[in-house]
Write a protein that holds these residues in place. Structure first.
Motif, PDB file in Angstrom:
ATOM      1  N   HIS A 250      42.966  38.899  36.081  1.00 60.50           N
ATOM      2  CA  HIS A 250      43.560  38.729  37.394  1.00 60.50           C
ATOM      3  C   HIS A 250      44.290  40.008  37.796  1.00 60.50           C
TER       4      HIS A 250
ATOM      5  N   ALA B 285      46.518  32.946  33.670  1.00 58.91           N
ATOM      6  CA  ALA B 285      45.885  34.258  33.539  1.00 58.91           C
ATOM      7  C   ALA B 285      46.102  34.798  32.131  1.00 58.91           C
TER       8      ALA B 285
ATOM      9  N   PHE C 231      40.522  32.502  48.072  1.00 57.53           N
ATOM     10  CA  PHE C 231      40.799  32.700  46.651  1.00 57.53           C
ATOM     11  C   PHE C 231      42.300  32.760  46.392  1.00 57.53           C
ATOM     12  N   ILE C 232      43.018  33.539  47.204  1.00 59.31           N
ATOM     13  CA  ILE C 232      44.455  33.688  47.012  1.00 59.31           C
ATOM     14  C   ILE C 232      45.163  32.360  47.259  1.00 59.31           C
TER      15      ILE C 232
ATOM     16  N   HIS D 284      40.265  38.574  40.944  1.00 62.59           N
ATOM     17  CA  HIS D 284      40.033  38.688  39.510  1.00 62.59           C
ATOM     18  C   HIS D 284      38.726  39.435  39.301  1.00 62.59           C
TER      19      HIS D 284
ATOM     20  N   ARG E 162      56.248  29.429  43.881  1.00 60.24           N
ATOM     21  CA  ARG E 162      55.823  30.078  45.121  1.00 60.24           C
ATOM     22  C   ARG E 162      56.987  30.834  45.756  1.00 60.24           C
TER      23      ARG E 162
ATOM     24  N   VAL F 158      48.702  37.456  43.661  1.00 61.46           N
ATOM     25  CA  VAL F 158      47.428  37.685  42.982  1.00 61.46           C
ATOM     26  C   VAL F 158      46.384  37.892  44.057  1.00 61.46           C
TER      27      VAL F 158
ATOM     28  N   ILE G 229      49.586  30.515  36.312  1.00 61.73           N
ATOM     29  CA  ILE G 229      48.238  30.381  36.875  1.00 61.73           C
ATOM     30  C   ILE G 229      47.166  30.424  35.789  1.00 61.73           C
TER      31      ILE G 229
ATOM     32  N   TYR H 203      45.552  40.340  32.731  1.00 61.38           N
ATOM     33  CA  TYR H 203      45.894  40.703  34.103  1.00 61.38           C
ATOM     34  C   TYR H 203      46.247  42.178  34.203  1.00 61.38           C
TER      35      TYR H 203
ATOM     36  N   LYS I 128      43.972  29.330  46.960  1.00 61.47           N
ATOM     37  CA  LYS I 128      43.667  28.356  45.905  1.00 61.47           C
ATOM     38  C   LYS I 128      44.523  28.593  44.662  1.00 61.47           C
ATOM     39  N   ILE I 129      44.928  29.824  44.449  1.00 67.39           N
ATOM     40  CA  ILE I 129      45.797  30.119  43.316  1.00 67.39           C
ATOM     41  C   ILE I 129      47.238  29.741  43.621  1.00 67.39           C
ATOM     42  N   ILE I 130      47.697  30.054  44.831  1.00 65.56           N
ATOM     43  CA  ILE I 130      49.115  29.895  45.160  1.00 65.56           C
ATOM     44  C   ILE I 130      49.481  28.453  45.497  1.00 65.56           C
TER      45      ILE I 130
END
Length: 211
Positions: free
Chosen positions: A132, A153, A98-99, A124, A111, A121, A151, A156, A101-103
């Motif tokens: 998030h 969001a 998950f992390i 969520h 980044r 992040v 991203i 958050y 795929k976001i970064i």
């Protein structure tokens, strides 16, 4: 204590007086630092050209070498930020994926900002729109809203994480970025980053502290 009392009845704004007083006196009462160091830090903020742009918390950590975790744990308590405790057990394969795929889709400059500013992040939660959850070694960091927009969001939450825990988390999730962070901390190279003024917090209490 006369100079200290005069500082908080003099030229500082009312909100800034209140926030710095609460933070400073709380750190003194908890014996994180002696009163004399607090007094010197406040004088630095008022008189040094670089001090006016730094929060009291950052001055204590950067200029007077007070332990980051002790100072920013107190900042988190004062402003109501939750504290994020990292453990390897929480890093399931799904969480790591998950992390990443976001970064990974983010621009390299974003980044690098996240690594340099120590922001990630981690999950969520909730219903649409999803909330998030960010972790940062400085939960008042002005770059967080910019990253949240990057991203997508819409909602958050920000939690405080200690520098040691952040480094451990980054090493597990993004080893390459962690090497980049180590190089920066060793002073092997410098990076120029343009600031984005649109992303500052508008919460009055936090703005007073980070001004």
């Amino acid at each position: 204590y006369k100079w200290f009392e005069a500082t908080f009845t003099g030229g500082l704004g009312e909100r800034m007086q209140d926030n710095m007083y609460k933070l400073g006196m709380s750190l003194v009462k908890r014996e994180v630092l002696p009163f004399e160091t607090l007094e010197r830090a406040l004088k630095f903020k008022q008189s040094d050209p670089s001090g006016g742009n730094k929060s009291l918390a950052h001055i204590l950590v950067d200029e007077f070498k007070i332990d980051h975790d002790l100072v920013f744990s107190e900042v988190s308590q004062l402003y109501g930020f939750k504290q994020f405790t990292f453990s390897e057990d929480m890093l399931t394969e799904d969480r790591v994926e998950f992390i990443r795929k976001i970064i990974e889709p983010l621009p390299e400059s974003t980044r690098e900002m996240m690594v340099r500013e120590k922001i990630l992040v981690v999950k969520h939660a909730g219903t649409t729109p999803l909330k998030h959850v960010f972790v940062s070694t400085d939960p008042t960091n002005k770059h967080i809203p910019n990253i949240a927009r990057s991203i997508g969001a819409k909602r958050y939450e920000i939690c405080y994480i200690s520098p040691e825990s952040f480094d451990s988390l980054l090493e597990k999730v993004m080893p390459r970025e962690n090497e980049f962070l180590k190089m920066m901390e060793d002073g092997n190279f410098d990076i120029d980053v343009e600031s984005d003024e649109e992303g500052v917090f508008d919460e009055q209490a936090i703005e007073a502290e980070i001004s």
